[in-house]
Design a protein around this motif. Structure first.
Motif, mmCIF file in Angstrom:
data_model
loop_
_atom_site.group_PDB
_atom_site.id
_atom_site.type_symbol
_atom_site.label_atom_id
_atom_site.label_comp_id
_atom_site.label_asym_id
_atom_site.label_seq_id
_atom_site.Cartn_x
_atom_site.Cartn_y
_atom_site.Cartn_z
ATOM 1 N N PRO A 249 -30.201 38.554 34.794
ATOM 2 C CA PRO A 249 -30.467 40.113 34.876
ATOM 3 C C PRO A 249 -30.814 40.796 33.626
ATOM 4 N N GLY A 250 -31.602 41.658 33.459
ATOM 5 C CA GLY A 250 -32.078 42.388 32.391
ATOM 6 C C GLY A 250 -33.205 41.764 31.894
ATOM 7 N N ILE A 251 -33.363 40.312 31.775
ATOM 8 C CA ILE A 251 -34.641 39.912 31.336
ATOM 9 C C ILE A 251 -35.715 39.806 32.156
ATOM 10 N N LYS A 252 -36.894 40.392 31.339
ATOM 11 C CA LYS A 252 -38.230 40.787 32.101
ATOM 12 C C LYS A 252 -39.181 39.832 31.689
ATOM 13 N N ARG A 253 -39.136 39.357 30.582
ATOM 14 C CA ARG A 253 -40.234 38.109 30.548
ATOM 15 C C ARG A 253 -39.538 37.029 29.444
ATOM 16 N N VAL A 254 -40.262 35.925 29.946
ATOM 17 C CA VAL A 254 -39.790 34.507 29.230
ATOM 18 C C VAL A 254 -40.712 33.982 28.795
ATOM 19 N N ARG A 255 -41.054 33.525 27.579
ATOM 20 C CA ARG A 255 -42.103 32.729 26.832
ATOM 21 C C ARG A 255 -41.535 31.369 26.357
ATOM 22 N N PHE A 256 -42.321 30.223 26.335
ATOM 23 C CA PHE A 256 -42.183 29.095 25.344
ATOM 24 C C PHE A 256 -43.229 28.793 24.470
ATOM 25 N N THR A 257 -42.874 28.094 23.498
ATOM 26 C CA THR A 257 -43.854 27.435 22.598
ATOM 27 C C THR A 257 -43.152 26.476 21.676
ATOM 28 N N THR A 258 -43.594 25.422 21.393
ATOM 29 C CA THR A 258 -44.951 24.809 21.641
ATOM 30 C C THR A 258 -44.640 23.586 22.425
ATOM 31 N N SER A 259 -45.866 23.316 23.560
ATOM 32 C CA SER A 259 -45.547 22.451 24.411
ATOM 33 C C SER A 259 -46.636 21.094 23.972
ATOM 34 N N HIS A 260 -46.102 20.001 24.361
ATOM 35 C CA HIS A 260 -46.858 18.725 24.176
ATOM 36 C C HIS A 260 -47.555 18.428 25.216
ATOM 37 N N PRO A 261 -48.613 17.935 25.372
ATOM 38 C CA PRO A 261 -49.419 17.648 26.704
ATOM 39 C C PRO A 261 -48.689 16.338 27.617
ATOM 40 N N ARG A 262 -48.283 15.429 26.679
ATOM 41 C CA ARG A 262 -47.600 14.289 27.269
ATOM 42 C C ARG A 262 -46.341 14.720 28.402
ATOM 43 N N ASP A 263 -45.558 15.765 27.759
ATOM 44 C CA ASP A 263 -44.413 16.028 28.297
ATOM 45 C C ASP A 263 -44.635 16.977 29.200
ATOM 46 N N PHE A 264 -45.893 17.610 29.530
ATOM 47 C CA PHE A 264 -46.043 18.756 30.060
ATOM 48 C C PHE A 264 -46.049 18.332 31.628
ATOM 49 N N GLY A 265 -45.259 18.937 32.358
ATOM 50 C CA GLY A 265 -45.318 18.562 34.150
ATOM 51 C C GLY A 265 -45.352 19.416 34.921
ATOM 52 N N ARG A 266 -46.113 19.281 36.212
ATOM 53 C CA ARG A 266 -46.368 20.000 37.025
ATOM 54 C C ARG A 266 -44.921 21.177 37.299
ATOM 55 N N ASP A 267 -43.975 20.658 37.283
ATOM 56 C CA ASP A 267 -42.782 21.543 37.449
ATOM 57 C C ASP A 267 -42.748 22.934 36.513
ATOM 58 N N ILE A 268 -43.264 22.745 35.487
ATOM 59 C CA ILE A 268 -43.355 23.643 34.695
ATOM 60 C C ILE A 268 -44.454 24.929 35.173
ATOM 61 N N VAL A 269 -45.514 24.734 35.734
ATOM 62 C CA VAL A 269 -46.326 25.483 36.410
ATOM 63 C C VAL A 269 -45.739 26.101 37.765
ATOM 64 N N GLU A 270 -44.999 25.192 38.510
ATOM 65 C CA GLU A 270 -44.306 25.527 39.498
ATOM 66 C C GLU A 270 -43.163 26.649 39.183
#
Ligand code: SF4
Length: 463
Positions: A249-270
């Motif tokens: 509650p209270g958090i309006k935006r969440v960002r993340f950096t830096t991603s590595h393509p090899r560990d980038f899963g569909r679950d992040i997009v979902e």
């Protein structure tokens, strides 16, 4: 330190967001130890540089600073080198800059109070020897914090002086196990070690209670996060942690950096599709569009595998903006390889590209690779790539004209009588607002887009 006036320190930070956040921890610790921060080097008793060694140019900056202000040592001032150059060069820094007293890597910041106490204790001694001809003779104390980069204790810094009252960083993973052939990070930050999801969520809730509305999760490879918490059943994946932070509650935006393509899963997009507070922006460094160069870089994925991740992002329900990093002029990169990188830019149509010339770095495998590309050719390729991306952004940013976007108000540009906002897609949107409806910093307001530039949008506040 002279007299018993309040001790003062100056801290300059180079490099990435992780360094910016580390500096917030260093500042928090120094303030807690009774220091006052000053903005001018000359006013400081303790002069600190939090350094970056990702490219040679970045590394040389600290030595230029140290040379510029060496004369201040005669007034009993102390110098310290922190961060990646400290970890990479260690005690060699004392030879190159004998007036330096402290060399401390990021994994040792939790020991700063003890190291500061040692430096203060030496203060008087240094004062006595200030007339000694040789700089090294004047400087009686040399302290290093270069211990293990294996520890996960690096997260336990009690005091953090955040620079922005509305959005803050949380480091969730330190180090990197990927060993890309051009990169110093595994040598300066050590192996990957993740924070427990409970401690990340506790810090995020605390920030929400303090009024922060935007949180950025940080890591050299933030999506390589592996929750070390107790039972496997209670462990959170990166996507689950992202969603959990987004549901505070209270958090309006969440960002993340830096991603590595090899560990980038569909679950992040979902997760981005499912949790509205997760920002619709992904930074996914590709570095090259050529499989031959990706292999030589030891990036651990192919062009096809990378494009598969891009297709997951582009098939999301939300319109997720995509940015990337590219290196040109890696040893052995042919004109054909470079053409593959340019064609990848066409295929992905990035919202932004951070591009760099390859810079040989200490300890990295690429240092031994043959066929270095002449600097003039690296510069030519960089120019071609940046011009191409500028054209592409010029046309892609036009699609926002006429739309209304929500921005967080981040600043005011008095010279242009404009407010500076940032969209959820991480775009800068400069906008005008009637005097009587002037927005407050950190608030979220709707802005109608009326114009676009290669790297920003122009708008007017919707009142
Ligand atoms: S993934 Fe590669 S480029 Fe990124 S920090 Fe690790 S070694 Fe460096």
């Amino acid at each position: 330190m002279p007299g018993d006036a309040q001790k003062t320190f100056y801290l300059e930070t180079f490099g990435c967001q992780m360094n910016v956040h580390d500096s917030e921890k260093v500042i928090g610790t120094l303030l807690h130890e009774g220091y006052r921060r000053v903005e001018a080097v000359e006013q400081a008793d303790l002069i600190l540089y939090n350094t970056c060694s990702i490219r040679d140019k970045a590394e040389q900056k600290v030595f230029h600073r140290l040379a510029d202000f060496k004369k201040l040592q005669a007034q009993g001032k102390k110098f310290g080198v922190l961060g990646c150059v400290a970890q990479q060069e260690g005690e060699k820094i004392f030879e190159r800059a004998p007036h330096v007293s402290l060399v401390c890597g990021s994994a040792s910041y939790r020991n700063l109070p003890q190291m500061l106490a040692q430096i203060e204790a030496s203060g008087a001694a240094a004062t006595q020897n200030l007339d000694a001809p040789k700089p090294e003779a004047r400087n009686l104390i040399r302290i290093t914090g270069l211990d293990d980069r294996e520890t996960d204790k690096c997260f336990e810094i009690e005091f953090t002086a955040r620079s922005n009252p509305h959005r803050g960083y949380i480091t969730i993973i330190e180090g990197c196990d990927k060993f890309c052939a051009y990169c110093v990070v595994p040598f300066t930050r050590g192996k990957e070690r993740s924070r427990t999801s409970d401690s990340v969520l506790a810090e995020a809730r605390q920030m929400a209670d303090l009024g922060y509305t935007e949180i950025q999760l940080l890591g050299q490879n933030v999506n390589s996060y592996r929750d070390p918490a107790g039972k496997p059943t209670s462990r959170k994946s990166f996507a689950q942690l992202l969603a959990a932070v987004g549901e505070i509650p209270g958090i309006k935006r969440v960002r993340f950096t830096t991603s590595h393509p090899r560990d980038f899963g569909r679950d992040i997009v979902e997760a981005i599709d499912a949790v509205p507070t997760l920002c619709d922006h992904v930074h996914l460094p590709v570095q090259s569009g050529s499989d031959r160069v990706l292999h030589a870089m030891q990036r651990l994925y192919t062009r096809e595998q990378y494009l598969e991740r891009i297709s997951w992002i582009k098939s999301a329900k939300r319109d997720i903006s995509i940015t990337t990093d590219v290196i040109v002029g890696f040893p052995g990169e042919t004109e054909a390889d470079f053409a593959e990188t340019l064609s990848l830019l066409d295929q992905v149509d990035y919202d932004g590209v951070f591009s760099f010339k390859y810079s040989p770095r200490p300890n990295t495998p690429a240092l031994r690779f043959e066929d270095p590309i002449p600097d003039a050719e690296k510069a030519r390729r960089l120019e071609v790539l940046m011009a191409k991306q500028k054209d592409s952004q010029m046309s892609s940013y036009k699609k926002y004209i006429g739309s209304t976007l929500e921005v967080m108000v981040e600043g005011r540009n008095e010279a242009r009588s404009q407010w500076v906002g940032r969209t959820s897609q991480n775009k800068t949107l400069n906008f005008s607002a009637p005097e009587e409806a002037s927005p407050k910093m950190g608030t979220y307001v709707p802005v109608r887009v009326i114009g676009s530039f290669p790297n920003s949008l122009l708008g007017e506040l919707v009142v």
